[in-house]
Structure formats: structure tokens, C-alpha cells
Design a protein around this motif. Structure first.
Motif, PDB file in Angstrom:
ATOM      1  N   ASP A 179       0.812  -1.214   0.000  1.00 27.04           N
ATOM      2  CA  ASP A 179       0.000   0.000   0.000  1.00 27.04           C
ATOM      3  C   ASP A 179       0.846   1.266   0.000  1.00 27.04           C
ATOM      4  O   ASP A 179       0.354   2.341  -0.359  1.00 27.04           O
ATOM      5  N   GLN A 180       2.106   1.173   0.412  1.00 31.03           N
ATOM      6  CA  GLN A 180       2.983   2.349   0.436  1.00 31.03           C
ATOM      7  C   GLN A 180       3.583   2.648  -0.931  1.00 31.03           C
ATOM      8  O   GLN A 180       4.157   3.714  -1.128  1.00 31.03           O
ATOM      9  N   ILE A 181       3.457   1.729  -1.878  1.00 24.95           N
ATOM     10  CA  ILE A 181       4.089   1.880  -3.193  1.00 24.95           C
ATOM     11  C   ILE A 181       3.118   2.503  -4.184  1.00 24.95           C
ATOM     12  O   ILE A 181       1.954   2.095  -4.269  1.00 24.95           O
ATOM     13  N   VAL A 182       3.618   3.483  -4.936  1.00 20.59           N
ATOM     14  CA  VAL A 182       2.848   4.095  -6.020  1.00 20.59           C
ATOM     15  C   VAL A 182       3.674   3.990  -7.295  1.00 20.59           C
ATOM     16  O   VAL A 182       4.842   4.403  -7.316  1.00 20.59           O
ATOM     17  N   ILE A 183       3.103   3.444  -8.359  1.00 15.97           N
ATOM     18  CA  ILE A 183       3.779   3.350  -9.648  1.00 15.97           C
ATOM     19  C   ILE A 183       3.527   4.642 -10.419  1.00 15.97           C
ATOM     20  O   ILE A 183       2.376   5.041 -10.603  1.00 15.97           O
ATOM     21  N   THR A 184       4.597   5.293 -10.869  1.00 16.56           N
ATOM     22  CA  THR A 184       4.471   6.571 -11.566  1.00 16.56           C
ATOM     23  C   THR A 184       5.128   6.494 -12.936  1.00 16.56           C
ATOM     24  O   THR A 184       5.878   5.553 -13.234  1.00 16.56           O
ATOM     25  N   SER A 185       4.869   7.503 -13.749  1.00 16.43           N
ATOM     26  CA  SER A 185       5.474   7.564 -15.084  1.00 16.43           C
ATOM     27  C   SER A 185       6.840   8.233 -15.050  1.00 16.43           C
ATOM     28  O   SER A 185       7.429   8.487 -16.091  1.00 16.43           O
ATOM     29  N   PRO A 188      -7.810   5.834 -11.598  1.00 17.82           N
ATOM     30  CA  PRO A 188      -7.007   4.669 -12.007  1.00 17.82           C
ATOM     31  C   PRO A 188      -5.560   5.072 -12.235  1.00 17.82           C
ATOM     32  O   PRO A 188      -5.261   6.205 -12.587  1.00 17.82           O
ATOM     33  N   ASN A 189      -4.648   4.134 -12.028  1.00 14.09           N
ATOM     34  CA  ASN A 189      -3.246   4.378 -12.352  1.00 14.09           C
ATOM     35  C   ASN A 189      -3.098   4.467 -13.870  1.00 14.09           C
ATOM     36  O   ASN A 189      -3.660   3.659 -14.611  1.00 14.09           O
ATOM     37  N   ARG A 190      -2.339   5.448 -14.351  1.00 20.42           N
ATOM     38  CA  ARG A 190      -2.255   5.706 -15.799  1.00 20.42           C
ATOM     39  C   ARG A 190      -1.117   4.961 -16.485  1.00 20.42           C
ATOM     40  O   ARG A 190      -0.924   5.097 -17.687  1.00 20.42           O
ATOM     41  N   ASN A 191      -0.338   4.214 -15.733  1.00 18.69           N
ATOM     42  CA  ASN A 191       0.808   3.525 -16.320  1.00 18.69           C
ATOM     43  C   ASN A 191       0.425   2.125 -16.796  1.00 18.69           C
ATOM     44  O   ASN A 191      -0.518   1.520 -16.287  1.00 18.69           O
ATOM     45  N   SER A 192       1.167   1.624 -17.778  1.00 14.77           N
ATOM     46  CA  SER A 192       0.839   0.357 -18.424  1.00 14.77           C
ATOM     47  C   SER A 192       0.767  -0.785 -17.417  1.00 14.77           C
ATOM     48  O   SER A 192       1.768  -1.147 -16.794  1.00 14.77           O
ATOM     49  N   GLN A 193      -0.410  -1.351 -17.277  1.00 19.57           N
ATOM     50  CA  GLN A 193      -0.557  -2.501 -16.389  1.00 19.57           C
ATOM     51  C   GLN A 193       0.098  -3.738 -16.990  1.00 19.57           C
ATOM     52  O   GLN A 193       0.601  -4.597 -16.272  1.00 19.57           O
ATOM     53  N   LEU A 194       0.114  -3.819 -18.302  1.00 17.24           N
ATOM     54  CA  LEU A 194       0.794  -4.926 -18.965  1.00 17.24           C
ATOM     55  C   LEU A 194       2.270  -4.929 -18.605  1.00 17.24           C
ATOM     56  O   LEU A 194       2.835  -5.955 -18.216  1.00 17.24           O
ATOM     57  N   GLN A 195       2.926  -3.767 -18.713  1.00 14.37           N
ATOM     58  CA  GLN A 195       4.348  -3.697 -18.377  1.00 14.37           C
ATOM     59  C   GLN A 195       4.579  -3.992 -16.904  1.00 14.37           C
ATOM     60  O   GLN A 195       5.559  -4.655 -16.543  1.00 14.37           O
ATOM     61  N   GLN A 196       3.687  -3.510 -16.055  1.00 13.49           N
ATOM     62  CA  GLN A 196       3.840  -3.780 -14.626  1.00 13.49           C
ATOM     63  C   GLN A 196       3.784  -5.275 -14.356  1.00 13.49           C
ATOM     64  O   GLN A 196       4.582  -5.814 -13.571  1.00 13.49           O
TER      65      GLN A 196
END
Length: 449
Positions: free
Chosen positions: A158-164, A319-327
Motif C-alpha cells: 500500500d505504500q508503493i505508487v507506480i508513476t510515469s 485509475p493508475n495511468r501507467n501500463s498494467q501490462l508492463q507492470q
């Protein structure tokens, strides 16, 4: 140096196994070298002999160690290595015959087979098209273990945020911390230009500093402790501990940029400053730029635990805007140990390139430059003995079709220019290194006559 974290969820024998394996793959322990006896190592680390024996046996099973009767354990003579993948097409880019810039990633060393296998597994399973605000949950759960192993961070998903990238991460930090807009930030130099300039766009006043002994008054400190420029060595473990103590005593926040400290030639990466703060008042940011290439643009922001609820209040409906496929692909690479295996092999490549470059520099231009002691990453910093301006020397190199990194961009207002040049090893194979240093020496020598 072997370090056992007794608070970690990872089993102790696995910690020992992983660290010894990394030392073997990065050349700290040489092929054929005798290992410490299980009795001696158990005594040194305050472990049981069975724990050490378990780690050694796993290393034998995977081919990293061999067990010799009556002579103990030795490092194997056959080590893994990254195989260069030829480019399929010639890219459109600024053309240097010898490219030591960081402006382009050839991706010759990209783990193509592992990536394709992970991608195939993800595609067969399917990908949800809406993900939580802070990114794919399975990916964040894998990052929890990844950051614990590499940087000794003890955090939750929960502390992690994926960013561009860091610009988006800084925007999140600014929104979570209105205090920064009134009390400001102290930003260390040198630092990547965007890590300095982004705060102005967010209305956060900054004061820059160059010495940890003279940090200006501010609500928080922005620092890149693994930065290998200008002195080619990030903060030592002792320096990190002292700095963490200072932050705690003065109740300052830390924004830690840890983007180039994962590929170390002499063993395990140093624990993040975040580790010594136990995550309190600490934002941590990293990415895969140096490992998988900057074009992936996948940032990882770790929030202080007490700001997770505020983050969800502000961003949870988005929603998170970064590629979920890549994640999910990277999640697979981490889960199968493909990413860390590739990192260990990539470290060998850069260590060998660094050694070749310095050997060539010593032979061709030791009177003009000297090494500044880099032991990590894909860059080499050379101190200039030449009194000509850095920009003049970079232009002379460019005239000879040798591209160099301009280090001055990492300083806000540098007068005079710092007496060094930076060479990236990302694009340069062995022939490029030898030919490039020869051309650089010739260009600088001819102009000085």
C-alpha cells in the motif's frame, strides 16, 4: 560485506545465499577462490553452521560453488554472462562514431528472451483494464520483496505508487505535503535537472546546497545518495547512518532519489537511507532506467506509512495511468528471479567495460585525466588535469565524433565548471571504448599544441 537482516521476512539462509551469489556474479569472489569454512562464517555472522551449510549447498546445486573433498568450497570457474543481442535496424539518432552519451539506449543487453517469456505468461492469463490508483497489486507485492532484498526497505504494498517518472512522483509528494509549499525543500547538488526544476512548477520554494554539513533550513531534503557524480562514489553506509540520525534529530523529511545504485561492482548495494529511518518521514523513489532502459519510464515511489490514507483520499478514485501490462511483465521477471539474475550479469558487463576503459585511458591519456574511483553503475567520471573549460573539451570531442555526457547540467549555477567529464558505458562495447578513448586523446592533444 555480508549483512544479515534478522527483521526481514526472507529466511536467513536465503539472505546469505543471495549475497554470496551476488558477490560471485559481480567478481568480488573470483573464479576458483576458496570460500570461508562453514564453521568460520557461522562464527563471524553469529549463525548456526547448518544455516551456512544450507546456503552453500544451494550455491553448489546452482553451479556457483563446487565442493572439493578435504579442501572445502570454492567458487566455480564457469560464471553466467550477458550475451550481446545485435540491433535489428539502424536507429535514427544524433550520430557519433564513438557514443559515450546517455541520450540513447541501444538495448543490446536487454533481457529479450526473459521479457518475451514473461509477456507471454501475462497475455495467456489476461490483464484487467482498470487497476488501483497506486498500480497493479501483484506488481507492488513483488516490489515489496525486491526492495527488501536490494535496499533493505521494510514496507507494504500500500505504500508503493507506480508513476510515469519522477515528475509525476514529485506532484504526488507536493499534494500530500502542503508543508513543503510554505517551508520549502533543501535540494542537494549535483542532481538530475528535473529533480531540481520540478519543484518550481509545483510552487515549492527550494534552496540548494552541496555539503551535508551545511544543509539549509527547510521542511525536507531532496538527495540522491547513490549519485556517482561528481566524486564517483555515493554516500557510504556510515555517512547514510549519520545523515539519517541528523534527519531524525531535526525532524526533517527526506525525498531520496535512488536511481543509479543497483549495479555495484564490489558486492551488495548499500541500504537506502530510508532503511536507517525505518521509513519515518521518508519518501523513496527509484526506477529501472539503468537496468532496463529509460524508455520504459516506470517509476516507483514509496510513501511514508502515515500518508497512505491521505494518498487514498486524494487519489483513490483515480485509475493508475501507467501500463498494467508492463507492470505485470516486470512482476513476472521479479517473481522468477529473472530481473535480479539479469542485473547481476549486467553488473559484470559494466565492470568489465569500466576496467577496459580505465586501462585504455591510462595508456592513452593519463596526463590529461584520472579516475575518480567509481565502483558502481554505467557511468565513469574522469577528473580533468586539463585547465581548458569543460564545454570546450566536450565540443572538441564532438568535433572528433566522440559524444560525452555534459556534467554541468546537474548543477544549477556552477561557476567555474566542475573539472570533470562523464562517460556512459551503456552504448560502448569493447571496440567503441578503445577507439573512442584513442580519438578523444588525439582530439584533445592536437588542440593543445
Amino acid at each position: 560485506m555480508l549483512m544479515i537482516d534478522r527483521q526481514a521476512k526472507e529466511q536467513i539462509y536465503r539472505q546469505l545465499y543471495r549475497q554470496i551469489r551476488a558477490e560471485i556474479e559481480t567478481g568480488v569472489r573470483q573464479p576458483g577462490q576458496e570460500m570461508p569454512s562453514t564453521r568460520y562464517l557461522a562464527h563471524q555472522l553469529a549463525l548456526s553452521r547448518n544455516t551456512v551449510e544450507h546456503a552453500y549447498q544451494d550455491l553448489v546445486a546452482e553451479g556457483y560453488l563446487v565442493s572439493r573433498p578435504a579442501s572445502g568450497y570454492h567458487v566455480t570457474n564457469q560464471l553466467p554472462f550477458v550475451v550481446k543481442t545485435p540491433a535489428l535496424t539502424k536507429p535514427h539518432r544524433p550520430s557519433y562514431q564513438y557514443d559515450f552519451t546517455e541520450m540513447y539506449d541501444y538495448l543490446h543487453l536487454f533481457p529479450i528472451q526473459a521479457w518475451q517469456a514473461a509477456e507471454l505468461r501475462v497475455l495467456k492469463r489476461g490483464v484487467e483494464h482498470i487497476q488501483p490508483a497506486n498500480g497493479d497489486l501483484a506488481y507492488r507485492e513483488q516490489l515489496v520483496h525486491y526492495l527488501a532484498r536490494l535496499k533493505h526497505l521494510h514496507i507494504t504494498a500500500d505504500q508503493i505508487v507506480i508513476t510515469s517518472g519522477f515528475t509525476e512522483a514529485a506532484g504526488i509528494i507536493g499534494n500530500l505535503m502542503p508543508l513543503f509549499k510554505t517551508a520549502g525543500l533543501a535540494v542537494a547538488e549535483p542532481i538530475a535537472p528535473n529533480a531540481r526544476m520540478v519543484w518550481q512548477t509545483l510552487g515549492v520554494p527550494i534552496t540548494q546546497f552541496r555539503d551535508l554539513a551545511n544543509i539549509p533550513t527547510a521542511a525536507g531534503v531532496v538527495l540522491s545518495p547513490t549519485h556517482n557524480f561528481p566524486d564517483s562514489a555515493g554516500l557510504s553506509v556510515a555517512q547514510r547512518e549519520r545523515f539519517a540520525d541528523w534527519l531524525q534529530q531535526n525532524q526533517r523529511y527526506l525525498i531520496e532519489l535512488d536511481t543509479d545504485g543497483n549495479l555495484t561492482y564490489n558486492g551488495e548495494p548499500a541500504p537506502a537511507v530510508h532503511h536507517y529511518l525505518a521509513g519515518e518521514r521518508s519518501f523513496y523513489y527509484t526506477n529501472f532506467d539503468e537496468i532496463l532502459g529509460a524508455s520504459l519510464s516506470m517509476g516507483i515511489l514509496v510513501l511514508p506509512e502515515d500518508l497512505v490514507e491521505r494518498y487514498q483520499t486524494l487519489y483513490g478514485h483515480l485509475p493508475n495511468r501507467n501500463s498494467q501490462l508492463q507492470q505485470q511483465i516486470i512482476s513476472q521477471l521479479i517473481e522468477n528471479d529473472d530481473l535480479e539474475r539479469y542485473m547481476r550479469q549486467l553488473t559484470i558487463v559494466y565492470a568489465n567495460r569500466h576496467q577496459l576503459l580505465m586501462k585504455t585511458v591510462q595508456a592513452e591519456m593519463s596526463d590529461m585525466v584520472s579516475e575518480m574511483g567509481s565502483t558502481a553503475g554505467s557511468f565513469v567520471t574522469l577528473r580533468l588535469h586539463d585547465k581548458r573549460p569543460v564545454k570546450t573539451l566536450i565540443q572538441l570531442a564532438e568535433n572528433a565524433s566522440v559524444g560525452l555526457v555534459d556534467p554541468d547540467r546537474c548543477w544549477a549555477n556552477l561557476t567555474p565548471a566542475y573539472p570533470s567529464v562523464v562517460l556512459s558505458l551503456r552504448q560502448a562495447d569493447d571496440d567503441q571504448i578503445i577507439g573512442g578513448i584513442h580519438a578523444l586523446a588525439k582530439a584533445w592533444q592536437q588542440d593543445s599544441l
